[in-house]
Design a protein around this motif. Sequence first.
Motif, PDB file in Angstrom:
ATOM      1  N   GLY A 104       0.831  -1.192   0.000  1.00 41.94           N
ATOM      2  CA  GLY A 104       0.000   0.000   0.000  1.00 41.94           C
ATOM      3  C   GLY A 104       0.869   1.247   0.000  1.00 41.94           C
ATOM      4  O   GLY A 104       1.785   1.383  -0.821  1.00 41.94           O
ATOM      5  N   ALA A 105       0.592   2.158   0.922  1.00 40.03           N
ATOM      6  CA  ALA A 105       1.381   3.383   1.031  1.00 40.03           C
ATOM      7  C   ALA A 105       2.554   3.223   1.984  1.00 40.03           C
ATOM      8  O   ALA A 105       3.251   4.194   2.287  1.00 40.03           O
ATOM      9  CB  ALA A 105       0.496   4.536   1.498  1.00 40.03           C
ATOM     10  N   GLY A 106       2.792   2.010   2.465  1.00 43.29           N
ATOM     11  CA  GLY A 106       3.896   1.770   3.386  1.00 43.29           C
ATOM     12  C   GLY A 106       4.780   0.640   2.901  1.00 43.29           C
ATOM     13  O   GLY A 106       4.709   0.208   1.752  1.00 43.29           O
ATOM     14  N   ARG A 107       5.614   0.146   3.813  1.00 36.45           N
ATOM     15  CA  ARG A 107       6.488  -0.974   3.496  1.00 36.45           C
ATOM     16  C   ARG A 107       6.517  -1.909   4.702  1.00 36.45           C
ATOM     17  O   ARG A 107       6.369  -1.471   5.849  1.00 36.45           O
ATOM     18  CB  ARG A 107       7.899  -0.488   3.163  1.00 36.45           C
ATOM     19  CG  ARG A 107       7.915   0.449   1.967  1.00 36.45           C
ATOM     20  CD  ARG A 107       9.308   0.947   1.657  1.00 36.45           C
ATOM     21  NE  ARG A 107      10.130  -0.103   1.070  1.00 36.45           N
ATOM     22  CZ  ARG A 107      11.341  -0.442   1.506  1.00 36.45           C
ATOM     23  NH1 ARG A 107      11.864   0.166   2.558  1.00 36.45           N
ATOM     24  NH2 ARG A 107      12.021  -1.384   0.906  1.00 36.45           N
ATOM     25  N   VAL A 108       6.715  -3.203   4.456  1.00 39.05           N
ATOM     26  CA  VAL A 108       6.616  -4.192   5.518  1.00 39.05           C
ATOM     27  C   VAL A 108       7.677  -5.263   5.337  1.00 39.05           C
ATOM     28  O   VAL A 108       8.150  -5.529   4.225  1.00 39.05           O
ATOM     29  CB  VAL A 108       5.201  -4.822   5.533  1.00 39.05           C
ATOM     30  CG1 VAL A 108       4.968  -5.665   4.286  1.00 39.05           C
ATOM     31  CG2 VAL A 108       4.939  -5.630   6.792  1.00 39.05           C
ATOM     32  N   ALA A 109       8.062  -5.878   6.461  1.00 43.00           N
ATOM     33  CA  ALA A 109       8.914  -7.067   6.443  1.00 43.00           C
ATOM     34  C   ALA A 109       8.415  -7.997   7.540  1.00 43.00           C
ATOM     35  O   ALA A 109       7.853  -7.545   8.549  1.00 43.00           O
ATOM     36  CB  ALA A 109      10.378  -6.708   6.678  1.00 43.00           C
ATOM     37  N   TRP A 110       8.611  -9.298   7.315  1.00 43.12           N
ATOM     38  CA  TRP A 110       8.289 -10.293   8.335  1.00 43.12           C
ATOM     39  C   TRP A 110       9.588 -10.943   8.793  1.00 43.12           C
ATOM     40  O   TRP A 110      10.425 -11.340   7.966  1.00 43.12           O
ATOM     41  CB  TRP A 110       7.341 -11.346   7.772  1.00 43.12           C
ATOM     42  CG  TRP A 110       5.948 -10.840   7.612  1.00 43.12           C
ATOM     43  CD1 TRP A 110       4.946 -10.850   8.532  1.00 43.12           C
ATOM     44  CD2 TRP A 110       5.387 -10.241   6.434  1.00 43.12           C
ATOM     45  NE1 TRP A 110       3.798 -10.290   8.022  1.00 43.12           N
ATOM     46  CE2 TRP A 110       4.041  -9.912   6.734  1.00 43.12           C
ATOM     47  CE3 TRP A 110       5.892  -9.940   5.167  1.00 43.12           C
ATOM     48  CZ2 TRP A 110       3.193  -9.304   5.802  1.00 43.12           C
ATOM     49  CZ3 TRP A 110       5.050  -9.332   4.230  1.00 43.12           C
ATOM     50  CH2 TRP A 110       3.722  -9.030   4.557  1.00 43.12           C
ATOM     51  N   ALA A 111       9.762 -11.033  10.108  1.00 43.10           N
ATOM     52  CA  ALA A 111      11.023 -11.512  10.675  1.00 43.10           C
ATOM     53  C   ALA A 111      10.749 -12.517  11.779  1.00 43.10           C
ATOM     54  O   ALA A 111       9.620 -12.669  12.262  1.00 43.10           O
ATOM     55  CB  ALA A 111      11.838 -10.336  11.212  1.00 43.10           C
ATOM     56  N   ALA A 112      11.814 -13.201  12.197  1.00 43.07           N
ATOM     57  CA  ALA A 112      11.768 -14.090  13.361  1.00 43.07           C
ATOM     58  C   ALA A 112      12.943 -13.747  14.249  1.00 43.07           C
ATOM     59  O   ALA A 112      14.069 -13.575  13.769  1.00 43.07           O
ATOM     60  CB  ALA A 112      11.823 -15.553  12.934  1.00 43.07           C
TER      61      ALA A 112
END
Length: 261
Positions: A104-112
């Motif tokens: 969308g208008a942002g940014r994301v990451a998935w981590a452990a």
Amino acid sequence: MTETARVPQGAPCWVTLLAPHLEAARHFYGELLGWHYRPGSQGLGPYEVALSEGVPVAGLGEARDSLRAFAAWTAYFAADSVDVVAGRVRERGATVAVGPVRFGAGRVAWAADPAGAVFGIWEGAATPGWRVGGRVNGPAWLELMTRDAFAAALFYGEVFGWDLADPDRYDIRYEHDRVILRIDKETVAGLSGGAVEDAPDPRIRPHWHVHFRVEDVEASAAKAASLGAEVVSPPAESPTGRLAVIRDPQGALFSIESAGA
């Protein structure tokens, strides 16, 4: 997520459930917490936004084929720069599984984290009206269930810069056998150690655990059981109020706690 204003670095900013069957999840949480839904978009499959009295409280997504056996809640934390935070995660021997990617208008990451607990990193504005602790039938706070709370506190503190943050805004201290994070005098997260390692249930692994606030813990636990959930820990007093731990019919763990907590 719908964007309005940013939230403080390292603060919880959203929770999502990934479940094998979205319709079953919608039914269970709708009946238990009175949620209604509107269509959402996460670009990874079917997704809906759960509403409590018209205010967004959580996202529900359907797992793709490779994840159909898993159901779990995921907590997201705000980042001024997802690239910087993801870099710090890698520098400390943890894993960035996906991203950073545009969302969308942002940014994301998935981590452990180093113990394996999964979390999301979100750069962008928050969903309007969402915050932990502010609404019955919404998230009350988040708790990391892990082996070593102090090691986890060091990891998250360094990754999100809690140790460098404004001391008038951020407060990290040890209370009730857990590390507590307060932002703007609101308890938003806790980090608890030891219990996961000793848990007899092999399905319990280090994870970010979502606590939902309800009016009546006993009634809600009984309702959850009638809807096919497992009451893992029956209602009992805790340092944060009366609390019960629930495993939903698809296997996702969460807690319900009294509205007065």
